[in-house]
Design a protein around this motif. Structure first.
Motif, PDB file in Angstrom:
ATOM      1  N   ASP A  73      -5.112  -6.074  -0.941  1.00  0.00           N
ATOM      2  CA  ASP A  73      -6.364  -5.541  -0.410  1.00  0.00           C
ATOM      3  C   ASP A  73      -7.562  -6.247  -1.037  1.00  0.00           C
ATOM      4  O   ASP A  73      -8.542  -6.569  -0.358  1.00  0.00           O
ATOM      5  N   LEU A  74      -7.511  -6.472  -2.349  1.00  0.00           N
ATOM      6  CA  LEU A  74      -8.609  -7.163  -3.025  1.00  0.00           C
ATOM      7  C   LEU A  74      -8.726  -8.600  -2.543  1.00  0.00           C
ATOM      8  O   LEU A  74      -9.838  -9.107  -2.325  1.00  0.00           O
ATOM      9  N   HIS A 128      -9.589   5.626  -2.038  1.00  0.00           N
ATOM     10  CA  HIS A 128      -8.595   4.757  -1.417  1.00  0.00           C
ATOM     11  C   HIS A 128      -9.135   4.067  -0.164  1.00  0.00           C
ATOM     12  O   HIS A 128      -8.580   3.060   0.266  1.00  0.00           O
ATOM     13  N   LYS A 154     -15.928  -0.981  -4.966  1.00  0.00           N
ATOM     14  CA  LYS A 154     -15.572  -0.351  -6.245  1.00  0.00           C
ATOM     15  C   LYS A 154     -15.889  -1.263  -7.428  1.00  0.00           C
ATOM     16  O   LYS A 154     -16.252  -0.789  -8.508  1.00  0.00           O
ATOM     17  N   GLY A 161     -11.237   1.238  -9.713  1.00  0.00           N
ATOM     18  CA  GLY A 161     -10.693   0.381  -8.674  1.00  0.00           C
ATOM     19  C   GLY A 161      -9.239   0.026  -8.900  1.00  0.00           C
ATOM     20  O   GLY A 161      -8.482  -0.146  -7.942  1.00  0.00           O
ATOM     21  N   ASN A 215     -14.048  -0.107   0.369  1.00  0.00           N
ATOM     22  CA  ASN A 215     -13.780  -1.531   0.239  1.00  0.00           C
ATOM     23  C   ASN A 215     -13.543  -1.864  -1.234  1.00  0.00           C
ATOM     24  O   ASN A 215     -14.256  -1.385  -2.110  1.00  0.00           O
ATOM     25  N   PRO A 216     -12.521  -2.673  -1.545  1.00  0.00           N
ATOM     26  CA  PRO A 216     -12.265  -3.005  -2.957  1.00  0.00           C
ATOM     27  C   PRO A 216     -13.464  -3.601  -3.673  1.00  0.00           C
ATOM     28  O   PRO A 216     -13.705  -3.316  -4.850  1.00  0.00           O
ATOM     29  N   SER A 269       0.830  -1.188   0.000  1.00  0.00           N
ATOM     30  CA  SER A 269       0.000   0.000   0.000  1.00  0.00           C
ATOM     31  C   SER A 269       0.868   1.243   0.000  1.00  0.00           C
ATOM     32  O   SER A 269       1.884   1.309   0.685  1.00  0.00           O
ATOM     33  N   THR A 303      -6.751   2.495  -7.372  1.00  0.00           N
ATOM     34  CA  THR A 303      -6.901   2.799  -5.950  1.00  0.00           C
ATOM     35  C   THR A 303      -6.951   1.556  -5.078  1.00  0.00           C
ATOM     36  O   THR A 303      -7.261   1.657  -3.889  1.00  0.00           O
ATOM     37  N   THR A 304      -6.644   0.398  -5.641  1.00  0.00           N
ATOM     38  CA  THR A 304      -6.714  -0.853  -4.891  1.00  0.00           C
ATOM     39  C   THR A 304      -5.469  -1.683  -5.177  1.00  0.00           C
ATOM     40  O   THR A 304      -5.056  -1.799  -6.328  1.00  0.00           O
ATOM     41  N   THR A 305      -4.889  -2.253  -4.138  1.00  0.00           N
ATOM     42  CA  THR A 305      -3.760  -3.156  -4.320  1.00  0.00           C
ATOM     43  C   THR A 305      -4.262  -4.599  -4.392  1.00  0.00           C
ATOM     44  O   THR A 305      -5.372  -4.913  -3.942  1.00  0.00           O
ATOM     45  N   SER A 340     -10.548  -6.606   6.500  1.00  0.00           N
ATOM     46  CA  SER A 340     -11.277  -5.849   5.490  1.00  0.00           C
ATOM     47  C   SER A 340     -12.736  -5.750   5.921  1.00  0.00           C
ATOM     48  O   SER A 340     -13.395  -6.774   6.146  1.00  0.00           O
TER      49      SER A 340
END
Length: 265
Positions: A145-146, A22, A29, A137, A25-26, A12, A140-142, A242
């Motif tokens: 994280d997903l 950011h 998105k 998404g 929640n992934p 991140s 703004t998402t790694t 999460s």
């Protein structure tokens, strides 16, 4: 003021508190843009995908922290690519089957018509809208994280989710390993020279060392996971859990309402 989101895998990046994308929640998105993705596959006009391209770019610029190169890509490169694809798709359109037969230009016996450009523009804008919505998404998402969101919200087995995280972490390691292998080859004078043939030789010369390094890394990771009893229990605790919050539901609801409104109007 920025903060570093707690990521045990170090993926991140620092993000400002004021940029809301950011902190969603992934999966929120993904759920927000999914209805538009599906509906865009069945559109044939120009205005609908154009509206989604504009809305997607505006949402990314407002809600995400971006590098200047990405901003330039969204505002300059993306429109240029859409325009080039529109003209290209127009050449593949049967000019006799379009409504507007006004000629824009001619190349020998071929007449490029306004109708062909319209068909190409509708297709390219549809592709541009799909890509732009994916970037909401994607920028703004790694990957970790997903994966954690899939485990927490969709109840995907954590063995699968964290295996995906491990695979995600392989990619930057491969890059660094490849750089070291090429540096060692240059020092030893292996696969030298210039031109495309030399580049192909260097690529093939790096395959075996890279494969051996990846096998060693996978073995070390498997031993580390086994020594920690990974997968021995049906559930596991999360260092950075999460969560699905009210703002995630609001974001999805607003996105769905906007999608319905665009297609209705």
């Amino acid at each position: 003021m920025t903060f570093l989101s707690p990521d045990p895998y170090g993926t991140s990046a620092p993000v400002p508190r004021s940029r809301f994308l950011h902190h969603l929640n992934p999966l929120a998105k993904v759920a927000a843009v999914l209805p538009a993705w599906v509906a865009l596959l069945f559109t044939r006009d120009i205005i609908t995908p154009l509206v989604f391209v504009v809305l997607g770019v505006a949402l990314i610029l407002v809600g995400a922290r971006l590098r200047p190169a990405i901003v330039v890509g969204l505002l300059v490169v993306l429109p240029a690519i859409v325009l080039v694809m529109a003209v290209s798709f127009g050449f593949w359109t049967d000019a006799s089957r379009v409504a507007d037969q006004r000629i824009l230009f001619s190349i020998g016996a071929y007449d490029y018509t306004v109708g062909a450009l319209a068909v190409g523009l509708a297709t390219s804008l549809r592709l541009g809208a799909l890509v732009t919505l994916a970037l909401v998404g994607g920028l703004t998402t790694t990957g970790p994280d997903l994966a954690r969101a899939l485990v927490a919200q969709l109840r995907i087995p954590y063995r699968i989710g964290y295996t995906a995280i491990a695979a995600y972490r392989f990619l930057p390691r491969f890059g660094s390993e490849l750089m070291l292998i090429r540096q060692a080859q240059r020092v030893r004078g292996v696969a030298g020279g210039w031109g495309p043939i030399a580049a192909v030789r260097r690529a093939f010369a790096a395959v075996v060392p890279l494969l051996a390094s990846s096998i060693r890394h996978a073995e070390r990771m498997a031993l580390a996971m086994e020594s920690r009893a990974f997968g021995a229990h049906p559930t596991r605790t999360e260092r950075t859990p999460s969560r699905w919050r009210v703002r995630d539901s609001v974001f999805v609801a607003v996105a769905v309402l906007v999608t319905v409104a665009v297609f209705a109007l």
